[in-house]
Design a protein around this motif. Structure first.
Motif, PDB file in Angstrom:
ATOM      1  N   GLY A 267       0.840  -1.206   0.000  1.00 24.13           N
ATOM      2  CA  GLY A 267       0.000   0.000   0.000  1.00 24.13           C
ATOM      3  C   GLY A 267       0.867   1.245   0.000  1.00 24.13           C
ATOM      4  N   CYS A 268       0.520   2.218  -0.870  1.00 24.42           N
ATOM      5  CA  CYS A 268       1.275   3.470  -0.934  1.00 24.42           C
ATOM      6  C   CYS A 268       1.197   4.169   0.421  1.00 24.42           C
ATOM      7  CB  CYS A 268       0.689   4.365  -2.023  1.00 24.42           C
ATOM      8  SG  CYS A 268       1.294   6.065  -1.971  1.00 24.42           S
ATOM      9  N   PRO A 269       2.355   4.576   0.982  1.00 25.61           N
ATOM     10  CA  PRO A 269       2.328   5.229   2.291  1.00 25.61           C
ATOM     11  C   PRO A 269       1.586   6.570   2.271  1.00 25.61           C
ATOM     12  CG  PRO A 269       4.551   5.259   1.345  1.00 25.61           C
ATOM     13  CD  PRO A 269       3.713   4.382   0.466  1.00 25.61           C
ATOM     14  N   THR A 270       1.419   7.163   1.083  1.00 25.32           N
ATOM     15  CA  THR A 270       0.729   8.451   1.006  1.00 25.32           C
ATOM     16  C   THR A 270      -0.767   8.284   0.807  1.00 25.32           C
ATOM     17  OG1 THR A 270       2.682   9.438   0.026  1.00 25.32           O
ATOM     18  CG2 THR A 270       0.628  10.659  -0.206  1.00 25.32           C
ATOM     19  N   CYS A 271      -1.149   7.503  -0.223  1.00 24.07           N
ATOM     20  CA  CYS A 271      -2.573   7.467  -0.579  1.00 24.07           C
ATOM     21  C   CYS A 271      -3.213   6.109  -0.322  1.00 24.07           C
ATOM     22  CB  CYS A 271      -2.763   7.878  -2.047  1.00 24.07           C
ATOM     23  SG  CYS A 271      -2.213   6.642  -3.235  1.00 24.07           S
ATOM     24  N   GLY A 272      -2.413   5.107   0.009  1.00 25.47           N
ATOM     25  CA  GLY A 272      -2.975   3.805   0.359  1.00 25.47           C
ATOM     26  C   GLY A 272      -3.272   2.898  -0.820  1.00 25.47           C
ATOM     27  N   ILE A 279       7.561   4.145  -6.634  1.00 24.50           N
ATOM     28  CA  ILE A 279       6.704   5.249  -7.100  1.00 24.50           C
ATOM     29  C   ILE A 279       5.255   4.775  -7.121  1.00 24.50           C
ATOM     30  CG2 ILE A 279       6.686   4.806  -9.598  1.00 24.50           C
ATOM     31  CD1 ILE A 279       7.432   8.252  -8.191  1.00 24.50           C
ATOM     32  N   CYS A 280       4.349   5.673  -6.788  1.00 24.40           N
ATOM     33  CA  CYS A 280       2.916   5.335  -6.818  1.00 24.40           C
ATOM     34  C   CYS A 280       2.308   5.969  -8.054  1.00 24.40           C
ATOM     35  CB  CYS A 280       2.235   5.852  -5.554  1.00 24.40           C
ATOM     36  SG  CYS A 280       0.440   5.673  -5.601  1.00 24.40           S
ATOM     37  N   GLU A 281       1.710   5.143  -8.913  1.00 23.53           N
ATOM     38  CA  GLU A 281       1.110   5.654 -10.143  1.00 23.53           C
ATOM     39  C   GLU A 281      -0.099   6.521  -9.849  1.00 23.53           C
ATOM     40  OE1 GLU A 281       0.077   2.316 -12.553  1.00 23.53           O
ATOM     41  OE2 GLU A 281       2.085   2.140 -13.409  1.00 23.53           O
ATOM     42  N   GLN A 282      -0.729   6.261  -8.717  1.00 25.14           N
ATOM     43  CA  GLN A 282      -1.970   6.952  -8.392  1.00 25.14           C
ATOM     44  C   GLN A 282      -1.711   8.402  -7.968  1.00 25.14           C
ATOM     45  OE1 GLN A 282      -5.040   5.638  -8.691  1.00 25.14           O
ATOM     46  NE2 GLN A 282      -6.027   7.498  -7.956  1.00 25.14           N
ATOM     47  N   CYS A 283      -0.903   8.568  -6.903  1.00 26.17           N
ATOM     48  CA  CYS A 283      -0.698   9.925  -6.372  1.00 26.17           C
ATOM     49  C   CYS A 283       0.615  10.530  -6.861  1.00 26.17           C
ATOM     50  CB  CYS A 283      -0.755   9.920  -4.846  1.00 26.17           C
ATOM     51  SG  CYS A 283       0.612   9.047  -4.060  1.00 26.17           S
ATOM     52  N   GLY A 284       1.447   9.722  -7.543  1.00 26.71           N
ATOM     53  CA  GLY A 284       2.681  10.245  -8.121  1.00 26.71           C
ATOM     54  C   GLY A 284       3.828  10.386  -7.140  1.00 26.71           C
TER      55      GLY A 284
HETATM   56 ZN   LIG Z   1       0.031   6.922  -3.704  1.00 27.79          ZN
END
Ligand SMILES: [Zn+2]
Length: 785
Positions: A267-272, A279-284
């Motif tokens: 899970g992305c630590p920023t947006c989950g 790198i998270c494709e969702q929140c960048g």
């Molecule tokens: Zn994210």
């Protein structure tokens, strides 16, 4: 009388320098603002732009005024004025304070004129380097890739060439991506072989898309590149900013292998959102693997464990001000600025720049054994190296270790690369080349979906460029992608909608109009262009409407407001305007008394067709060239300054032209299954070409389990059939496997077959046996067809 005397003790901080008010009283009421300014030695004001016209009077000190990357030395007694929207700053290169007075005022007509001259504004005569994101050579290019950076760059460069800019499209492949090594493991090949294989496939697809970069770097095959990269990395280390540091990292719970990028997800630590490493494709936003929520390794099942490791590390947060200032120089879209704001809200952003891996370029520094230079440093370096390589072929001395302020760099990238392109890279440039002010325009696209879902190679939810592109379809694809590519948010591709746009817009509207116009020219004027005669007010209005379309097209192809969505809309607008005009005119077209007016109307319709050819040239170059040929004019190579008539007497041949072919079958059926499967088996087992394998089992041929996994993947890739490794290693001969696959029985969702169902080879399954495999049988029907 009002007097204001410079007082160095009553200044306040603004625009990165010290400013003091000048109370101009009466002059201010006329809309003129004024201030004292002071730039300390070694400092510069923040680069910025505004709608006011501004005049500087230099009072004391020395330095440079930099306006749109052009440096002008300034000294006391000089007065300098710049136009609205020019990017400007004062750089104090001397040893004393640089003091100046500034006067600025709004001049609306002047600002409007400056905003409207989009064509060469900001770029001037500078060399313009336009980069499409280097693709990872671990697969081909699908239409999602093509719609984003590649089509964007190509159209941008074609337009810039038409307006006479010194512009080049620079491309390459990002060979040392960990995803290439991961693909190599999956396919049972060496990473270099995988990179070369897919680089060739990528080049082929770009050619099918009519995209021809001016310079291409293949990082794993360029010795000079690797040496230069090491030198770039050493400059980062020598600066003292990038140091060897202990940091937290993630390791495989069982094997102890270092996990990053494709090795791990969580899970992305920023947006989950579920994401891969780094790198998270969702929140960048970047992650550091060890901060993923519930991380799990991509292969194996052991719980990863956190540990520490020494790596070369950059405290990115220390370059916050430099990166944010960089975003004021060129075009940095709001989405990008917002991401930078989020990233730099963190107290620390320590980014490891080396990682343990067997695939990549080793640094000169020997104190991190087994670690390679992180591939995202290569991204930053690869761009300026590309410029050096291009210079070498042009005979121009551009050097990656001495980048120039007059270089105008334009990037086309997907949102998921924004952190690397626009935050990490400028930070690295600041360290490696502190004297350089990179001037970069970022063009960022969002995600393109296919039938409402993300493109996915592993799920086979994808349309490959090579499967849909041909000389007949390429213009239609380019138009549809231009019209629908994700510029302001996610958008969606559907094959049905694409076919509808080709049939209704391009064939049913554009081509029908052009054919009909050609028939009328043949019938009335024997196929030659009539001279315009008498102009009615409506004729004049139509010419003005076409001029507006030409201006609108230049605005959406130019660097300030580049948008292919709007370009496609404008092209269609030209056709719609003309059809409306033609319908109005048709009522009197056959009345002899009005012949002189009718030939003006026809000449104007032909002028519209000529305008369409010129405006379409960057977007649909093949169509544009064919339309120009049919109009008897040369292919559009220069951007028109005005809408002009086709020379009277020119022979035109529009009536029977087929500009847009029927859309091709999106997927060719695979070659007969047995020969396709035999070929894959021979490839996987490295057997001589043509060796007969149909009557032998794979085990008898000596297949190893790794080879079986690679073969399984290849079969899925080539035929869409999802066969289990157990089945490959079972008792079926290759011939029987082909029958098994063609029957579709291999494609299963895990449901049980009815009792005693016979398999194609005649053996019955035991009661209630579940078939292996869990992937969806998306393409079973095609295989059997
Ligand atoms: Zn994210």
């Amino acid at each position: 009388m009002i007097t204001s005397t410079y007082d160095g003790s009553s200044l306040h901080r603004s625009f990165g320098i010290d400013l003091g008010e000048i109370d101009m009283g009466a002059v201010e009421s006329m809309g003129v603002g004024a201030a004292w300014g002071k730039v300390s030695p070694g400092r510069h004001s923040d680069p910025h732009q505004h709608d006011e016209t501004e005049t500087f009077v230099i009072v004391s000190g020395r330095g440079d005024l930099v306006v749109d990357a052009r440096r002008t030395p300034v000294s006391p007694g000089m007065v300098l004025q710049f136009e609205p929207f020019e990017t400007h700053y004062l750089d104090n290169t001397g040893t004393a304070d640089l003091v100046f007075a500034t006067f600025y005022w709004r001049d609306a007509p002047r600002a409007s004129r400056a905003a409207a001259t989009t064509v060469r504004r900001r770029f001037g005569d500078r060399p313009v380097f336009v980069f499409s994101t280097p693709p990872t050579p671990n697969g081909g290019l699908h239409i999602g890739h093509l719609s984003g950076p590649y089509l964007g760059t190509d159209v941008f460069v074609r337009f810039q060439k038409m307006i006479g800019a010194n512009v080049w499209h620079l491309a390459g492949t990002d060979d040392f991506q960990s995803y290439v090594a991961e693909c190599a493991r999956r396919e049972g090949r060496a990473p270099a072989e995988v990179a070369a294989h897919y680089a060739a496939e990528i080049a082929e697809t770009l050619a099918l898309m009519d995209i021809e970069p001016d310079q291409i770097t293949h990082t794993s095959r360029d010795e000079r590149y690797q040496r230069a990269l090491r030198a770039f990395f050493s400059r980062l280390v020598d600066s003292g900013r990038v140091t060897r540091q202990e940091g937290a990292a993630l390791f495989d719970g069982e094997t102890g292998q270092y996990l990053y990028e494709p090795d791990v997800s969580g899970g992305c630590p920023t947006c989950g959102t579920g994401t891969g490493g780094n790198i998270c494709e969702q929140c960048g936003e970047p992650n550091f693997c060890v901060d993923l929520a519930e991380p799990h390794p991509t292969s194996g099942s052991a719980q990863p464990r956190a540990g520490v490791i020494d790596r070369y590390t950059l405290p990115l947060h220390e370059l916050r001000a430099d990166v944010l200032e960089h975003h004021h120089v060129g075009r940095a879209p709001a989405r990008l600025r917002e991401l930078a704001h989020r990233v730099f809200r963190r107290e620390r952003v320590d980014v490891a720049l080396t990682h343990p891996s067997s695939w990549g370029v080793l640094p000169t520094q020997q104190d991190v054994p087994g670690q390679v230079i992180w591939v995202w440093i290569e991204l930053a370096f690869g761009f300026i190296y590309g410029i050096e390589s291009l210079g070498r072929t042009l005979g121009i001395d551009w050097r990656a270790d001495a980048p120039q302020d007059d270089w105008k760099i334009v990037h086309f990238l997907g949102y998921d690369n924004t952190f690397y392109h626009s935050i990490l890279s400028p930070a690295l440039y600041k360290i490696a080349s502190p004297g350089w002010t990179p001037d970069v325009d970022y063009n960022v696209n969002e995600f393109y979906l296919l039938d409402g879902d993300k493109f996915s190679t592993s799920r086979r939810h994808v349309i490959w460029g090579k499967d849909i592109l041909s000389s007949e379809s390429v213009d239609g694809i380019r138009f549809y992608l231009a019209q629908t590519r994700p510029e302001t948010g996610r958008t969606n591709f559907t094959l049905a909608e694409y076919e509808t746009v080709v049939q209704e817009t391009l064939v049913g509207t554009w081509q029908r109009w052009l054919n009909d116009l050609g028939s009328r020219v043949e019938r009335r004027y024997g196929g030659t262009v009539p001279d315009a005669g008498i102009w009615t007010p409506e004729h004049t209005a139509f010419l003005a409407a076409l001029e507006n379309r030409l201006g609108a097209m230049a605005a959406c192809l130019g660097p300030d407001g580049f948008s292919l969505n709007r370009a496609a809309e404008t092209l269609h607008g030209i056709v719609q305007d003309t059809l409306r005009f033609a319908r109005f005119e048709s009522a009197a077209a056959d009345i002899e008394d009005w012949n002189d007016e009718t030939r003006t109307a026809i000449a104007l319709e032909l002028a519209a067709a000529k305008l369409l050819a010129a405006c379409a040239a960057p977007v649909m170059p093949r169509f544009a060239a064919r339309l120009a040929a049919a109009l008897g004019i040369t292919p559009p190579a220069q951007w028109p300054a005005l809408v002009t008539l086709v020379p009277p007497g020119t022979q035109v041949d529009l009536a029977r032209q087929v500009f847009f072919g029927p859309p091709p079958e999106p997927w060719a059926p695979p070659a007969p299954l047995l020969s396709c499967l035999s070929e894959l088996v021979r490839e996987a087992l490295r057997l001589p070409e043509g060796e007969q394998v149909a009557d032998t089992t794979l085990v008898a041929l000596g297949i190893k389990s790794m080879q079986a996994i690679a073969l399984q993947y290849q079969i899925l890739e080539r035929t869409g059939a999802d066969v289990s490794v157990e089945d490959l290693l079972g008792e079926r001969t290759v011939g029987q496997l082909a029958t098994f696959l063609s029957d579709g029985t291999a494609l299963s969702d895990g449901t049980a077959l009815p009792d005693g169902t016979a398999l194609p080879d005649g053996t019955a399954l035991p009661d209630g046996t579940a078939l292996p495999g869990s992937r969806a049988p998306e393409r079973a029907e095609v295989v059997g067809a």
